[in-house]
Design an enzyme around this catalytic site. Structure first.
Site, PDB file in Angstrom:
ATOM      1  N   TYR A   1       0.859  -1.197   0.000  1.00  0.00           N
ATOM      2  CA  TYR A   1       0.000   0.000   0.000  1.00  0.00           C
ATOM      3  C   TYR A   1       0.896   1.250   0.000  1.00  0.00           C
ATOM      4  CZ  TYR A   1      -4.286   2.686   0.655  1.00  0.00           C
ATOM      5  OH  TYR A   1      -5.346   3.563   0.495  1.00  0.00           O
TER       6      TYR A   1
ATOM      7  N   LYS B   1      -2.797   8.520   2.987  1.00  0.00           N
ATOM      8  CA  LYS B   1      -4.021   8.374   3.804  1.00  0.00           C
ATOM      9  C   LYS B   1      -3.790   8.887   5.224  1.00  0.00           C
ATOM     10  CE  LYS B   1      -6.979   6.419   0.886  1.00  0.00           C
ATOM     11  NZ  LYS B   1      -8.036   7.254   0.252  1.00  0.00           N
TER      12      LYS B   1
ATOM     13  N   LEU C   1     -12.706  -0.722  -8.955  1.00  0.00           N
ATOM     14  CA  LEU C   1     -11.682  -0.478  -9.973  1.00  0.00           C
ATOM     15  C   LEU C   1     -10.320  -0.201  -9.323  1.00  0.00           C
ATOM     16  CD1 LEU C   1     -11.487  -0.094 -13.081  1.00  0.00           C
ATOM     17  CD2 LEU C   1     -11.850   2.352 -12.686  1.00  0.00           C
TER      18      LEU C   1
HETATM   19  P1  NAD Z   1     -12.798   3.879  -7.675  1.00  0.00           P
HETATM   20  O1  NAD Z   1     -11.729   3.633  -8.680  1.00  0.00           O
HETATM   21  O2  NAD Z   1     -14.179   3.520  -8.040  1.00  0.00           O
HETATM   22  O3  NAD Z   1     -12.770   5.390  -7.199  1.00  0.00           O
HETATM   23  C1  NAD Z   1     -11.597   6.186  -7.203  1.00  0.00           C
HETATM   24  C2  NAD Z   1     -11.988   7.507  -7.821  1.00  0.00           C
HETATM   25  O4  NAD Z   1     -10.916   8.441  -7.771  1.00  0.00           O
HETATM   26  C3  NAD Z   1     -12.388   7.360  -9.297  1.00  0.00           C
HETATM   27  O5  NAD Z   1     -13.683   7.825  -9.481  1.00  0.00           O
HETATM   28  C4  NAD Z   1     -11.394   8.250 -10.012  1.00  0.00           C
HETATM   29  O6  NAD Z   1     -11.955   8.900 -11.125  1.00  0.00           O
HETATM   30  C5  NAD Z   1     -11.072   9.247  -8.912  1.00  0.00           C
HETATM   31  N1  NAD Z   1      -9.858  10.013  -9.182  1.00  0.00           N
HETATM   32  C6  NAD Z   1      -8.573   9.581  -9.282  1.00  0.00           C
HETATM   33  N2  NAD Z   1      -7.761  10.605  -9.620  1.00  0.00           N
HETATM   34  C7  NAD Z   1      -8.555  11.708  -9.714  1.00  0.00           C
HETATM   35  C8  NAD Z   1      -8.325  13.073 -10.044  1.00  0.00           C
HETATM   36  N3  NAD Z   1      -7.091  13.534 -10.352  1.00  0.00           N
HETATM   37  N4  NAD Z   1      -9.374  13.936 -10.041  1.00  0.00           N
HETATM   38  C9  NAD Z   1     -10.624  13.494  -9.741  1.00  0.00           C
HETATM   39  N5  NAD Z   1     -10.912  12.226  -9.433  1.00  0.00           N
HETATM   40  C10 NAD Z   1      -9.886  11.337  -9.424  1.00  0.00           C
HETATM   41  O7  NAD Z   1     -12.336   3.077  -6.362  1.00  0.00           O
HETATM   42  P2  NAD Z   1     -12.898   3.115  -4.867  1.00  0.00           P
HETATM   43  O8  NAD Z   1     -12.375   1.878  -4.258  1.00  0.00           O
HETATM   44  O9  NAD Z   1     -14.340   3.403  -4.878  1.00  0.00           O
HETATM   45  O10 NAD Z   1     -12.096   4.335  -4.211  1.00  0.00           O
HETATM   46  C11 NAD Z   1     -12.719   5.429  -3.613  1.00  0.00           C
HETATM   47  C12 NAD Z   1     -12.028   5.843  -2.320  1.00  0.00           C
HETATM   48  O11 NAD Z   1     -12.168   4.806  -1.369  1.00  0.00           O
HETATM   49  C13 NAD Z   1     -10.527   6.104  -2.458  1.00  0.00           C
HETATM   50  O12 NAD Z   1     -10.185   7.203  -1.632  1.00  0.00           O
HETATM   51  C14 NAD Z   1      -9.928   4.842  -1.899  1.00  0.00           C
HETATM   52  O13 NAD Z   1      -8.634   5.072  -1.388  1.00  0.00           O
HETATM   53  C15 NAD Z   1     -10.908   4.553  -0.790  1.00  0.00           C
HETATM   54  N6  NAD Z   1     -10.893   3.184  -0.260  1.00  0.00           N
HETATM   55  C16 NAD Z   1     -11.033   2.107  -1.091  1.00  0.00           C
HETATM   56  C17 NAD Z   1     -11.019   0.809  -0.561  1.00  0.00           C
HETATM   57  C18 NAD Z   1     -11.142  -0.389  -1.454  1.00  0.00           C
HETATM   58  O14 NAD Z   1     -10.737  -1.498  -1.033  1.00  0.00           O
HETATM   59  N7  NAD Z   1     -11.695  -0.277  -2.653  1.00  0.00           N
HETATM   60  C19 NAD Z   1     -10.871   0.637   0.820  1.00  0.00           C
HETATM   61  C20 NAD Z   1     -10.740   1.757   1.644  1.00  0.00           C
HETATM   62  C21 NAD Z   1     -10.757   3.031   1.080  1.00  0.00           C
HETATM   63  O1  0WE Z   2      -6.914   3.167  -1.692  1.00  0.00           O
HETATM   64  C1  0WE Z   2      -6.883   2.113  -2.277  1.00  0.00           C
HETATM   65  C2  0WE Z   2      -6.326   2.030  -3.697  1.00  0.00           C
HETATM   66  C3  0WE Z   2      -6.150   3.378  -4.322  1.00  0.00           C
HETATM   67  C4  0WE Z   2      -5.341   3.348  -5.591  1.00  0.00           C
HETATM   68  C5  0WE Z   2      -5.424   2.342  -6.537  1.00  0.00           C
HETATM   69  C6  0WE Z   2      -4.665   2.422  -7.694  1.00  0.00           C
HETATM   70  C7  0WE Z   2      -4.671   1.323  -8.733  1.00  0.00           C
HETATM   71  C8  0WE Z   2      -4.306   1.857 -10.096  1.00  0.00           C
HETATM   72  C9  0WE Z   2      -4.488   4.412  -5.811  1.00  0.00           C
HETATM   73  N1  0WE Z   2      -3.733   4.495  -6.937  1.00  0.00           N
HETATM   74  C10 0WE Z   2      -3.822   3.533  -7.870  1.00  0.00           C
HETATM   75  N2  0WE Z   2      -3.035   3.660  -8.984  1.00  0.00           N
HETATM   76  C11 0WE Z   2      -3.194   2.852 -10.064  1.00  0.00           C
HETATM   77  O2  0WE Z   2      -2.448   3.003 -11.059  1.00  0.00           O
HETATM   78  N3  0WE Z   2      -7.328   0.981  -1.645  1.00  0.00           N
HETATM   79  C12 0WE Z   2      -7.674   1.070  -0.243  1.00  0.00           C
HETATM   80  C13 0WE Z   2      -7.422  -0.342  -2.280  1.00  0.00           C
HETATM   81  C14 0WE Z   2      -6.142  -1.070  -1.990  1.00  0.00           C
HETATM   82  O3  0WE Z   2      -5.035  -0.836  -2.715  1.00  0.00           O
HETATM   83  C15 0WE Z   2      -4.018  -1.608  -2.175  1.00  0.00           C
HETATM   84  C16 0WE Z   2      -4.513  -2.343  -1.102  1.00  0.00           C
HETATM   85  C17 0WE Z   2      -5.885  -1.995  -0.980  1.00  0.00           C
HETATM   86  C18 0WE Z   2      -6.862  -2.486   0.032  1.00  0.00           C
HETATM   87  C19 0WE Z   2      -2.684  -1.732  -2.559  1.00  0.00           C
HETATM   88  C20 0WE Z   2      -1.841  -2.599  -1.873  1.00  0.00           C
HETATM   89  C21 0WE Z   2      -2.331  -3.313  -0.809  1.00  0.00           C
HETATM   90  C22 0WE Z   2      -3.663  -3.213  -0.409  1.00  0.00           C
END
Ligand code: NAD
Ligand code: 0WE
Length: 258
Positions: A158, A165, A197
């Site tokens: 991560y 974060k 995604l």
């Molecule tokens: P997601 O890919 O659906 O959402 C990420 C969003 O970030 C996308 O809509 C993308 O367009 C937007 N984004 C990235 N760069 C950007 C920019 N320059 N300007 C505007 N928008 C931008 O994935 P998600 O999992 O729904 O992620 C949403 C949030 O939840 C993130 O902050 C992620 O860190 C957090 N999160 C995700 C998880 C997980 O396991 N999926 C767990 C905990 C927290």
């Molecule tokens: O916040 C996240 C992921 C956010 C994210 C994902 C990507 C994938 C594509 C930020 N940047 C990028 N850049 C890319 O090019 N999560 C909480 C999901 C996540 O990501 C991990 C996790 C978990 C959970 C990465 C490593 C280990 C665990």
């Protein structure tokens, strides 16, 4: 007139990319609670998705582009918001990005540029959005950002996202301090892993999900519906005295030491 906990209120949504997005789960819950919503999307690549999804909520749900790494797009977005409403009640920040290579190798290899980008898009953007939203939150408000446990503890790979974060969560506390006098609350929801995604590209994601089923007290991570329910709560008067916090919605995983 719609009824529900959030009837008569207006929210802004940042971070919908597709139907699996956490932002979409929270937006749907906000809409079901009676809120009016205005959406932003990162760029042309995502516009069609957001158009289709917002269409499911009703006829004229507005959506405008906003790349949060660009000050002029943030300014332009809030100008567009003012054409629809003179008051905003809540904002969802559900945006994160780090260059792919920074999430693959060791943290110690993080380049200056990857560090900058991760912090700019994933943490600073919350400060920028809060500053623009403040004058519109004339009856107080609730700002919510999405975080992850990698802010507090080491999650292998991560990497710089964990550091970003941590900055997001600390920024939440400082924003909560500044904006409290205007009755604007700022909190993070720390979600367990969700198959979106942003998570799917991650090597070992399925293994991580399996780890949660084995170790979390509730035997699983969380759903976007449950994140939506927390989003509704934090936006509601029930949370009127909660600010600066990081609330875990993670099947209880965070409490486990071993
Ligand atoms: P997601 O890919 O659906 O959402 C990420 C969003 O970030 C996308 O809509 C993308 O367009 C937007 N984004 C990235 N760069 C950007 C920019 N320059 N300007 C505007 N928008 C931008 O994935 P998600 O999992 O729904 O992620 C949403 C949030 O939840 C993130 O902050 C992620 O860190 C957090 N999160 C995700 C998880 C997980 O396991 N999926 C767990 C905990 C927290
Ligand atoms: O916040 C996240 C992921 C956010 C994210 C994902 C990507 C994938 C594509 C930020 N940047 C990028 N850049 C890319 O090019 N999560 C909480 C999901 C996540 O990501 C991990 C996790 C978990 C959970 C990465 C490593 C280990 C665990």
């Amino acid at each position: 007139m719609s009824t529900g906990t959030l009837a008569g209120k207006t929210g802004l949504v940042f971070g919908v990319a597709n139907k699996r997005s956490i932002a979409w789960g929270i937006a749907q819950a906000w809409a079901a609670a009676g809120a009016k919503l205005i959406f932003s999307y990162q760029g042309e690549r995502i516009k069609d998705n957001v158009e289709e999804l917002t269409g499911e909520l009703g006829q004229d749900v507005p959506f405008y582009p906003c790349d949060v790494s660009r000050d002029e797009e943030i300014t332009e977005f809030f100008k567009s918001v003012r054409n629809h409403t003179d008051r905003v009640d809540f904002v969802l920040h559900s945006v994160a990005f780090a260059p792919k290579e920074a999430l693959e190798d060791q943290f110690v290899t993080t380049s200056r540029e990857a560090f900058r980008i991760a912090h700019d898009i994933s943490a600073y953007s919350l400060v920028a959005l809060a500053r623009e939203a403040e004058p519109l939150m004339t009856q107080g408000g609730s700002i919510i950002a999405m975080s992850y446990y990698g802010a507090a503890k080491v999650i292998p790979r991560y990497n710089v996202m964990g550091v970003a974060k941590a900055s997001l969560e600390a920024s939440t506390r400082y924003l909560a301090y500044d904006l409290g006098k205007k009755k604007i609350r700022v909190n993070c929801i720390s979600a367990g892993p969700v198959n979106t995604l942003a998570a799917r590209g991650i090597a070992g994601f399925n293994q991580m999900m399996k780890h949660y089923t084995e170790r979390a007290p509730l035997g699983r991570s969380c759903t976007t519906e449950e994140l939506g329910a927390m989003g509704v709560f934090l936006a509601s008067d029930g949370a009127a005295s909660i600010t600066g916090q990081t609330l875990y919605v993670d099947g209880g995983y965070e409490i486990i030491g071993m």
